[in-house]
Design a protein around this motif. Structure first.
Motif, short mmCIF file in Angstrom:
data_model
loop_
_atom_site.label_atom_id
_atom_site.label_comp_id
_atom_site.label_asym_id
_atom_site.label_seq_id
_atom_site.Cartn_x
_atom_site.Cartn_y
_atom_site.Cartn_z
N ARG A 61 -4.47 -11.28 5.89
CA ARG A 61 -3.68 -9.89 5.15
C ARG A 61 -2.65 -9.77 6.43
O ARG A 61 -3.21 -9.94 8.50
N GLY A 76 -7.58 -7.87 -3.90
CA GLY A 76 -7.14 -8.67 -5.01
C GLY A 76 -8.49 -9.65 -5.40
O GLY A 76 -9.32 -9.30 -4.51
N ASP A 101 -2.46 -11.73 1.27
CA ASP A 101 -2.29 -9.95 0.93
C ASP A 101 -0.90 -9.67 1.95
O ASP A 101 -0.94 -9.90 3.38
N THR A 104 1.24 -3.73 3.26
CA THR A 104 1.79 -2.04 2.76
C THR A 104 3.15 -2.31 3.26
O THR A 104 3.29 -2.13 4.61
N ARG A 113 10.23 -5.37 3.38
CA ARG A 113 9.44 -4.23 2.91
C ARG A 113 8.48 -5.51 2.27
O ARG A 113 8.99 -6.74 1.73
N PRO A 115 5.96 -8.86 0.41
CA PRO A 115 6.03 -8.36 -1.27
C PRO A 115 4.89 -8.22 -1.58
O PRO A 115 3.86 -7.92 -0.80
N ALA A 116 4.42 -8.29 -3.13
CA ALA A 116 2.86 -7.96 -3.90
C ALA A 116 2.16 -9.10 -3.61
O ALA A 116 2.62 -10.39 -3.30
N PRO A 117 1.01 -9.02 -3.42
CA PRO A 117 -0.02 -9.24 -3.01
C PRO A 117 -0.05 -10.91 -4.10
O PRO A 117 0.58 -10.88 -4.82
N ARG A 118 -0.74 -12.09 -3.93
CA ARG A 118 -0.64 -13.15 -4.98
C ARG A 118 -2.00 -14.25 -4.38
O ARG A 118 -2.01 -14.35 -3.08
N PRO A 176 -7.08 -0.82 -2.06
CA PRO A 176 -6.15 -0.29 -2.51
C PRO A 176 -5.86 0.63 -2.86
O PRO A 176 -4.32 0.97 -2.45
N ALA A 180 -2.80 2.70 -1.20
CA ALA A 180 -1.79 3.06 -1.80
C ALA A 180 -1.15 4.56 -1.72
O ALA A 180 -0.40 4.99 -0.86
N ASP A 183 1.17 4.44 2.50
CA ASP A 183 2.40 3.83 1.62
C ASP A 183 3.08 5.55 1.35
O ASP A 183 4.55 5.46 2.16
#
Length: 221
Positions: A61, A76, A101, A104, A113, A115-118, A176, A180, A183
Motif C-alpha cells: 500500500r 480490495g 494498492d 489515494t 495520480r 493507478p487503480a488498485p489491482r 475504501p 474516497a 480524496d
C-alpha cells in the motif's frame, strides 16, 4: 468568573493541541503486508528478505504514514483462490497472490495520480522472495541505495520515503469509503477546524479578561 476563565483556557489548549496532532508529519512510502486469515499484518521483514510459501497472500500500500501503527492497509480483494484462479499450479514453482494498492490522490506526489488498485498472481521458483514475485508481475520496480522499495509498476516516478509535513495521516483501518472521502477533502494545507476553534476561544478569553479588569477598575472608582 475566575473558575470559568480557567476552564475556557483549558478547552482552548486542548483544541489547539489536538489540531497539532492531526497535522503530524508522516512519510510517503510503500508499506508491505502479510495476510493472516481475514486480516492484514504489517510485515516484519522487507520483501527482499521474505520468502512466501505457495498459497500466501501479500499486499503493498502506498500512503503517507507516521509509522507501522499508523500505516494504511491494502484495499480490495485478498483471497488467494480468486486472485490465482486463472493461474494453475505447476510442479517446481509456487504461486503468490499479491494485492497492489497505489493509494489515494491525497497521498500522491505532486503532479502524479495513482493507478487503480489491482491484484496479481505470481508464479515463481520455490525459493523466490516476495521481491522476486513482485518483479515478475508488477515491474518496473525502483529501489534506493538502502534497498528500500520506492516504486511498483513505475509508481511513483520519483521520491522514496520522503517526509511529508502538515498532513493528516491515514489510519490502519481506513476503509475504501473513508479513503474516497479523504480524496475529496480540501488539500490546500489550510488551518484545521480545531485550530480555528482554539484561536476563537483564545480571542473570547482575551476579551472577557479585559472586560473583567475594566469592571473591577470602575467598581474601585
Amino acid at each position: 468568573m475566575t473558575r470559568r476563565l480557567v476552564l475556557l483556557f483549558l478547552a482552548a489548549f486542548l483544541l489547539i493541541g489536538s489540531a497539532g496532532q492531526a497535522q503530524a508529519a508522516g512519510y510517503r512510502y510503500w508499506s508491505f503486508w502479510d495476510r493472516d486469515g481475514e486480516r492484514w499484518v504489517y510485515a516484519t521483514q522487507g520483501p527482499s528478505l521474505t520468502r512466501p510459501s505457495d498459497g500466501d497472500v501479500q499486499g503493498f500500500r502506498f500512503a503517507v504514514s507516521e509509522d507501522s501503527a499508523d500505516a494504511a492497509q491494502p484495499r480490495g480483494a485478498a483471497d488467494f483462490a480468486s486472485i490465482c484462479a486463472k493461474t494453475p499450479a505447476e510442479d517446481g514453482s509456487k504461486r503468490v497472490a499479491l494485492v497492489l494498492d497505489f493509494g489515494t490522490a491525497s497521498d500522491a506526489p505532486s503532479g502524479e495520480r495513482p493507478p487503480a488498485p489491482r491484484t496479481a498472481c505470481a508464479q515463481v521458483d520455490p525459493d523466490a522472495t516476495t521481491a522476486d514475485a513482485l518483479a515478475d508481475v508488477a515491474g518496473p520496480l525502483r529501489y534506493d541505495t538502502d534497498a528500500l522499495l520506492c516504486a511498483i509498476a513505475g509508481y511513483p516516478k520519483s521520491g522514496c520515503g520522503e517526509q511529508v509535513s502538515g498532513r493528516t495521516s491515514p489510519t490502519a483501518t481506513a476503509s475504501p469509503g473513508r479513503q474516497a472521502e479523504e480524496d475529496g477533502a480540501d488539500e490546500d494545507g489550510g488551518p484545521s477546524v480545531g485550530l480555528i476553534a482554539g484561536i476563537a476561544v483564545v480571542a473570547v478569553l482575551a476579551g472577557a479578561t479585559t472586560w473583567q479588569a475594566r469592571r473591577r477598575r470602575n467598581a474601585g472608582d
